[in-house]
Write a protein that holds these residues in place. Structure first.
Motif, PDB file in Angstrom:
ATOM      1  N   MET A  76      -3.658   3.664  14.975  1.00 12.25           N
ATOM      2  CA  MET A  76      -3.885   5.047  15.393  1.00 12.25           C
ATOM      3  C   MET A  76      -4.586   5.832  14.289  1.00 12.25           C
ATOM      4  N   MET A  77      -4.058   5.728  13.082  1.00  9.99           N
ATOM      5  CA  MET A  77      -4.646   6.454  11.957  1.00  9.99           C
ATOM      6  C   MET A  77      -6.072   6.009  11.686  1.00  9.99           C
ATOM      7  N   ARG A  78      -6.308   4.728  11.778  1.00  8.59           N
ATOM      8  CA  ARG A  78      -7.653   4.220  11.503  1.00  8.59           C
ATOM      9  C   ARG A  78      -8.648   4.734  12.534  1.00  8.59           C
ATOM     10  N   CYS A  79      -8.260   4.715  13.806  1.00  4.04           N
ATOM     11  CA  CYS A  79      -9.178   5.167  14.856  1.00  4.04           C
ATOM     12  C   CYS A  79      -9.503   6.655  14.725  1.00  4.04           C
ATOM     13  N   VAL A  80      -8.477   7.478  14.430  1.00  2.00           N
ATOM     14  CA  VAL A  80      -8.713   8.908  14.274  1.00  2.00           C
ATOM     15  C   VAL A  80      -9.571   9.175  13.043  1.00  2.00           C
ATOM     16  N   ALA A  81      -9.272   8.513  11.937  1.00  6.89           N
ATOM     17  CA  ALA A  81     -10.039   8.718  10.712  1.00  6.89           C
ATOM     18  C   ALA A  81     -11.493   8.312  10.873  1.00  6.89           C
ATOM     19  N   LEU A  82     -11.741   7.282  11.660  1.00  5.28           N
ATOM     20  CA  LEU A  82     -13.104   6.823  11.889  1.00  5.28           C
ATOM     21  C   LEU A  82     -13.849   7.709  12.891  1.00  5.28           C
ATOM     22  N   GLY A  83     -13.138   8.662  13.486  1.00  5.31           N
ATOM     23  CA  GLY A  83     -13.781   9.555  14.438  1.00  5.31           C
ATOM     24  C   GLY A  83     -14.110   8.903  15.763  1.00  5.31           C
ATOM     25  N   VAL A  84     -13.247   7.983  16.204  1.00  8.81           N
ATOM     26  CA  VAL A  84     -13.464   7.310  17.484  1.00  8.81           C
ATOM     27  C   VAL A  84     -13.270   8.322  18.607  1.00  8.81           C
ATOM     28  N   THR A  85     -14.301   8.552  19.398  1.00  7.62           N
ATOM     29  CA  THR A  85     -14.218   9.484  20.521  1.00  7.62           C
ATOM     30  C   THR A  85     -14.836   8.837  21.750  1.00  7.62           C
ATOM     31  N   GLY A  86     -14.786   9.563  22.862  1.00  9.51           N
ATOM     32  CA  GLY A  86     -15.380   9.045  24.096  1.00  9.51           C
ATOM     33  C   GLY A  86     -14.371   8.288  24.923  1.00  9.51           C
ATOM     34  N   PRO A  87     -14.788   7.194  25.553  1.00 10.77           N
ATOM     35  CA  PRO A  87     -13.908   6.454  26.452  1.00 10.77           C
ATOM     36  C   PRO A  87     -12.674   5.907  25.744  1.00 10.77           C
ATOM     37  N   PRO A  88     -11.599   5.637  26.496  1.00 12.29           N
ATOM     38  CA  PRO A  88     -10.370   5.106  25.906  1.00 12.29           C
ATOM     39  C   PRO A  88     -10.581   3.735  25.266  1.00 12.29           C
ATOM     40  N   VAL A  89      -9.676   3.436  24.313  1.00 17.34           N
ATOM     41  CA  VAL A  89      -9.707   2.160  23.595  1.00 17.34           C
ATOM     42  C   VAL A  89      -8.344   1.493  23.724  1.00 17.34           C
ATOM     43  N   ASN A  90      -8.325   0.218  24.094  1.00 15.00           N
ATOM     44  CA  ASN A  90      -7.076  -0.549  24.127  1.00 15.00           C
ATOM     45  C   ASN A  90      -6.489  -0.656  22.734  1.00 15.00           C
ATOM     46  N   LEU A  91      -5.178  -0.495  22.630  1.00  9.85           N
ATOM     47  CA  LEU A  91      -4.461  -0.716  21.386  1.00  9.85           C
ATOM     48  C   LEU A  91      -3.537  -1.904  21.624  1.00  9.85           C
ATOM     49  N   GLY A  92      -4.109  -3.072  21.486  1.00 10.49           N
ATOM     50  CA  GLY A  92      -3.379  -4.300  21.752  1.00 10.49           C
ATOM     51  C   GLY A  92      -4.324  -5.477  21.616  1.00 10.49           C
ATOM     52  N   PHE A  93      -3.771  -6.669  21.825  1.00 16.03           N
ATOM     53  CA  PHE A  93      -4.543  -7.890  21.609  1.00 16.03           C
ATOM     54  C   PHE A  93      -4.340  -8.863  22.766  1.00 16.03           C
ATOM     55  N   GLU A  94      -4.943 -10.037  22.640  1.00 19.25           N
ATOM     56  CA  GLU A  94      -4.974 -10.983  23.754  1.00 19.25           C
ATOM     57  C   GLU A  94      -3.717 -11.834  23.879  1.00 19.25           C
ATOM     58  N   THR A  95      -2.961 -12.007  22.805  1.00 19.09           N
ATOM     59  CA  THR A  95      -1.806 -12.894  22.831  1.00 19.09           C
ATOM     60  C   THR A  95      -0.745 -12.400  23.813  1.00 19.09           C
ATOM     61  N   GLN A  96      -0.069 -13.346  24.485  1.00 13.04           N
ATOM     62  CA  GLN A  96       0.933 -12.999  25.492  1.00 13.04           C
ATOM     63  C   GLN A  96       2.243 -13.744  25.225  1.00 13.04           C
ATOM     64  N   THR A  97       3.337 -13.041  25.470  1.00 15.05           N
ATOM     65  CA  THR A  97       4.666 -13.639  25.364  1.00 15.05           C
ATOM     66  C   THR A  97       5.396 -13.366  26.668  1.00 15.05           C
TER      67      THR A  97
END
Length: 330
Positions: free
Chosen positions: A239-260
């Motif tokens: 979260m902090m990295r995305c805000v600091a980088l100024g990520v704006t516009g469409p939503p971004v997934n916060l997760g990965f491909e691995t499944q349990t």
């Protein structure tokens, strides 16, 4: 200013900062040099979430669903990270769609509009993977939303998050706000705010019941339902990295491909707890979407090749130890 120095001496408001994610996010912000104000109505959060940094933050007990309170706490803030939400596990959510819709809309839209009126530079919209419908591909890319109905067991909560995302995009477009919209997948960690199993999410609910010695262990659904789980510390840092980088516009997934799978979770928790109950999978009970995992392509393009800090086996050991410590103190 680069990402590393972004938070230094910046006025940051964390809405709902006494909750689960806040217990990871607030200390990370303090360590990064931010001037942190935490606002929470303590409806589900607790002040001990801030124990690690209590003397380093300003705490305001207030409800962000109240327009006057939201206007007051967002004044003179550079960044608002809004974690405030009404969140429950599937056992509660699927019987209280109206409550989940209205309360989450209020805690989302009221502070968003207050931040706009106070000319806040950057605002974090915390959405959810629940916005996706049941028939999306897995791992799921962001382009799959918003198509069809969200999964029925979390419909009220999911529609609130869909509307929140839309509002965030429109406010960014209409008013020039730097709005970052993130869709976390399933979050867990030892700082979870333990509550009744009816309201708890899948991992803490299973940890409670297994450690408490439930036998037979009745698990909702087939056990084949799979999720991508991400530790709370990883969520805070991303979260902090995305805000600091100024990520704006469409939503971004916060997760990965691995499944349990839930069945795998049961095995991992039983191993960590030293328990061997007879496990019964009750397929008459709701289990939610069969599989959920994020396509992390866009996230990795934005933040680089991020590696989660903890394996699921280590995470389940942490959860068991945390619950046992909590039980010993109660």
């Amino acid at each position: 200013m680069g990402e590393a120095g972004f938070w230094t001496d910046r006025a940051v408001l964390v809405g709902g900062g006494c909750g689960f994610i806040g217990s990871y996010l607030v200390p990370e912000l303090v360590e990064a040099g931010a001037r942190v104000t935490v606002v929470d109505n303590l409806e589900s959060g607790t002040l001990d979430a801030l124990d690690e940094v209590r003397d380093a933050v300003r705490f305001v007990e207030a409800d962000l669903r109240d327009r006057s309170a939201a206007a007051e706490v967002t004044r003179d803030q550079n960044v608002v990270l809004n974690l405030a939400a009404t969140v429950s596990g599937v056992g509660y959510s699927h019987r209280h769609h109206g409550e989940m819709l209205t309360q989450n809309l209020l805690s989302a839209l009221v502070p968003l509009d207050a931040a706009r009126q106070q000319a806040v530079e950057r605002f974090l919209v915390v959405s959810s993977c629940c916005v996706y419908s049941r028939d999306v591909p897995v791992p799921t890319p962001e382009t799959s939303s918003i198509v069809g109905e969200p999964e029925s067991v979390n419909a009220g909560y999911a529609w609130a998050k869909r509307i929140y995302e839309l509002a965030g995009e429109l406010y960014g477009r209409d008013y020039g706000m730097g709005v970052t919209i993130l869709r976390p997948f399933n979050i867990y960690g030892g700082r979870y705010r333990w509550q009744s199993s009816d309201k708890a999410h899948v991992i803490p609910a299973l940890v409670q019941r297994i450690v408490d010695g439930e036998d037979p262990l009745v698990v909702w659904g087939s056990g084949r339902q799979c999720r991508n789980f991400l530790h709370g510390l990883d969520v805070a840092r991303l979260m902090m990295r995305c805000v600091a980088l100024g990520v704006t516009g469409p939503p971004v997934n916060l997760g990965f491909e691995t499944q349990t799978s839930v069945a795998e979770l049961v095995d991992l928790i039983c191993d960590a707890a030293g328990r061997s109950p007879r496990v019964v999978f009750d397929t008459s009970r709701p289990e939610g979407q069969l599989a959920k995992a994020a396509d992390s392509t866009r996230l990795r393009e934005l933040v680089g090749d991020y590696a989660p800090a903890m394996s699921m086996r280590e995470g389940m050991a942490e959860m068991v130890a945390a619950y046992r410590q909590r039980a010993s103190l109660s």
